[in-house]
Design a protein around this motif. Structure first.
Motif, mmCIF file in Angstrom:
data_model
loop_
_atom_site.group_PDB
_atom_site.id
_atom_site.type_symbol
_atom_site.label_atom_id
_atom_site.label_comp_id
_atom_site.label_asym_id
_atom_site.label_seq_id
_atom_site.Cartn_x
_atom_site.Cartn_y
_atom_site.Cartn_z
ATOM 1 N N SER A 1 62.282 -29.294 9.210
ATOM 2 C CA SER A 1 62.444 -30.139 8.033
ATOM 3 C C SER A 1 63.800 -29.882 7.392
ATOM 4 C CB SER A 1 61.327 -29.826 7.041
ATOM 5 O OG SER A 1 61.674 -30.261 5.750
ATOM 6 N N LEU A 2 64.328 -30.917 6.720
ATOM 7 C CA LEU A 2 65.578 -30.751 5.970
ATOM 8 C C LEU A 2 65.305 -30.188 4.578
ATOM 9 C CD1 LEU A 2 68.140 -33.695 6.146
ATOM 10 C CD2 LEU A 2 68.418 -31.336 6.894
ATOM 11 N N LYS B 1 72.100 -38.941 5.031
ATOM 12 C CA LYS B 1 71.467 -37.664 4.688
ATOM 13 C C LYS B 1 72.433 -36.678 4.035
ATOM 14 C CE LYS B 1 69.780 -37.945 9.123
ATOM 15 N NZ LYS B 1 69.818 -39.411 9.213
ATOM 16 N N ALA C 1 61.798 -45.111 16.011
ATOM 17 C CA ALA C 1 62.878 -45.024 15.026
ATOM 18 C C ALA C 1 63.184 -46.402 14.445
ATOM 19 C CB ALA C 1 64.133 -44.436 15.655
ATOM 20 N N ARG D 1 61.893 -47.328 11.257
ATOM 21 C CA ARG D 1 62.314 -46.527 10.101
ATOM 22 C C ARG D 1 63.752 -46.817 9.685
ATOM 23 N NH1 ARG D 1 59.573 -41.088 9.699
ATOM 24 N NH2 ARG D 1 57.553 -41.378 10.677
ATOM 25 N N PHE E 1 65.178 -29.932 12.593
ATOM 26 C CA PHE E 1 64.968 -31.272 12.048
ATOM 27 C C PHE E 1 65.849 -32.279 12.782
ATOM 28 C CE2 PHE E 1 66.860 -34.568 9.432
ATOM 29 C CZ PHE E 1 65.743 -35.333 9.170
ATOM 30 N N THR E 2 67.101 -31.909 12.995
ATOM 31 C CA THR E 2 68.062 -32.797 13.655
ATOM 32 C C THR E 2 67.557 -33.244 15.024
ATOM 33 O OG1 THR E 2 69.937 -31.881 12.489
ATOM 34 C CG2 THR E 2 70.394 -32.819 14.648
ATOM 35 N N GLU F 1 64.232 -33.094 16.078
ATOM 36 C CA GLU F 1 62.890 -33.709 16.083
ATOM 37 C C GLU F 1 62.801 -34.965 15.221
ATOM 38 O OE1 GLU F 1 61.096 -32.609 18.333
ATOM 39 O OE2 GLU F 1 62.130 -30.697 18.669
ATOM 40 N N ARG F 2 63.857 -35.267 14.472
ATOM 41 C CA ARG F 2 63.822 -36.383 13.512
ATOM 42 C C ARG F 2 63.589 -37.729 14.189
ATOM 43 N NH1 ARG F 2 69.585 -38.589 12.993
ATOM 44 N NH2 ARG F 2 70.521 -37.688 14.850
ATOM 45 N N TYR G 1 64.679 -40.499 12.350
ATOM 46 C CA TYR G 1 65.553 -41.414 11.598
ATOM 47 C C TYR G 1 66.897 -40.785 11.373
ATOM 48 C CZ TYR G 1 64.160 -38.435 7.711
ATOM 49 O OH TYR G 1 63.912 -37.360 6.914
#
Lengths: 339, 339
Positions: free
Chosen positions: B17-18, B60, B235, B238, B333-334, B336-337, B339
């Protein structure tokens, strides 16, 4: 001071040549050219190809010459101005590459533009590359004062170009708006070039300011004359194309003066050609006739001469020597030149 | 060290997560956003309009977050990273504005580009303006080491874009050439962002180098995943458009892998669509089917995961604390993201 400058001025006007400046700084300029060539290299071959096209096209290298000569004027003897002269030329070249994308120009000084040969994309990116290289050269020199000056100058150049974009094709543009645009898009880089030497030599503020005023006034004169030469048949024979600005719908000083002096029929003509961009055969000839009828080219040159007088005046605090003489003759050349 | 990193890695991957990075640097990021808003102002109104369009679009703010958090990691407590985080975001924004001109894109993340709304000219010039503002912010901070890093980075970014331009549409592009391009056009700015704090704190060279490796590997992972997401239906729901790279004929890693694994009929399909730019209805669906048949998206993500492991490994010399944890979770996060 102004009177003294005027006297000096009229005494020098006959000579009007770039030669003294080139004699003074020519050897250094060769080394600047070598630095330019060295720093435009890249492992990506398209970059030096595009850069060479525009840099080799040459031009008068007025900005590097200014950096070199004004550094001499304040007594700089080191090689530091060389890298900074290359940096200034890279900033100038980057703006030319981006201008041609912005103007959608296929020709510059009668030669195909990088944009026409290599496309918009390469012109934008190689401009960015050269701009970055300019900052690398400044960082290598290490003067934060120079970095501050040229980062601010670059921001102003971009603002001037955007401002020009917004006033383009608008016949309501007046002389004040025009002067604001050319100060931002042209004169600030001349002003910065003239200041670089005094900054690295940490000369007193009044000398830095005198050189700024000299460079700015020279840049204003240069751009006004450039805009006059666009309508000059004499210049057209010497490599400049006639009427480029007219075809691109640019509102330059000669047109602003002729528009203001014109009657309603003439105003409609300028609006059709420049605002609506509807141009037919014979329109450029008609434009030239109107410019001559109202003395707009001569009035514009007179405006350039006033800037030249300001440039002369700005240097009056420096000793009357060979370096100052070369810088002043460059002013007169700028006004009287035909190319 | 690599084994330790792998263990750490797999222990952290679930969280991905970010949020920890945002919790850590969120308050500072608000101040960075205020600086961005302040420094994109100009007396020429079109400039903040264009800048706001692209900057307000948000994203982001990964690069400023990286500047802020990696400065914390090396113990910087001052406000100096704020202005430099804004500078890095300006450089990034300038390249986006120029990219859209270069790519001839009318949409970015499902939103009209500045180029589509304001034209090529404004996009080029406002990009130049923001780039200059970035250098003004760096000069105000006064670190020549940071100026050197970011001037060099900007030159590399431009080189990467030109290299991409030259390999675009060329189905002979292999994985090595692709990785070279994304290192230059994306990963170097991540690497620079991660180093800024260590440079202003004058940390030892091995820490600066560790942060460079972390940022570069993170940037590589980020770009590979970006290129995978371009072909991800998940994606697309999103806010990302499906198949933009395909329509623009870009040779990204998924396509390179599918092309290499494909038979002659498939290779002809890719050549027609990407080299010759002849695309018909159903071609994107066919491309997606080929990517899935050869497991090209999954293999690309696996490549991204290897970069993520490198990023983890690079930070192993720093203490295991909240700041390092946030930087490592950002890596996961990068990858597994969606979006």
């Amino acid at each position: 001071m102004v009177d003294a400058a005027r006297t000096l001025d009229s005494g020098k006007r006959q000579a009007a040549s770039l030669q003294p400046l080139q004699d003074l700084a020519g050897a250094d300029l060769k080394r600047v050219n070598a630095l330019i060539l060295e720093h435009m290299q890249s492992s990506v071959p398209l970059i030096p190809q595009v850069a060479e096209h525009i840099i080799a096209a040459g031009g008068k290298r007025l900005r590097p010459l200014l950096v070199l000569a004004s550094a001499r004027l304040v007594g700089v003897e080191s090689d530091r101005p060389l890298g900074l002269a290359a940096a200034v030329e890279f900033i100038h070249t980057a703006t030319l590459l981006h201008d041609d994308v912005v103007d959608e120009s296929d020709l510059r000084r009668g030669r195909e533009t990088a944009k026409a040969l290599f496309g918009n994309q390469a012109s934008v990116l190689v401009g960015d590359f050269l701009f970055s290289r300019a900052f690398q050269l400044m960082v290598a020199d290490g003067s934060l004062a120079v970095l501050k000056l040229l980062a601010g100058t670059s921001a102003t150049l971009a603002e001037g170009e955007v401002h020009q974009l917004m006033t383009a094709h608008d016949t309501e543009t007046n002389e004040t708006a025009y002067l604001d645009v050319i100060r931002a898009k042209t004169a600030v880089l001349f002003a910065a070039s003239a200041q670089v030497g005094a900054l690295i030599a940490e000369r007193p503020e009044h000398e830095v300011e005198a050189l700024r005023r000299y460079g700015e006034a020279l840049g204003m004169a240069f751009q006004v004359v450039d805009d006059v030469l666009d309508y000059s048949q004499e210049a057209a024979g010497r490599g400049k194309a006639l009427g480029d600005d007219f075809r691109e719908g640019k509102l330059t000083l000669p047109v602003i003066l002729a528009f203001e002096a014109g009657d309603e029929v003439e105003k409609s003509f300028w609006r059709r050609c420049l605002e609506q961009g509807e141009q037919n055969e014979g329109d450029l000839e008609q434009a030239l006739a109107l410019l001559h009828r109202h003395g707009a080219l001569e009035q514009s040159k007179e405006r350039a001469r006033r800037f030249a007088t300001e440039a002369h005046s700005a240097l009056s605090l420096f000793p009357n020597d060979r370096v100052r003489d070369a810088l002043l003759q460059a002013v007169d050349f700028t006004v009287e030149r035909l190319y």
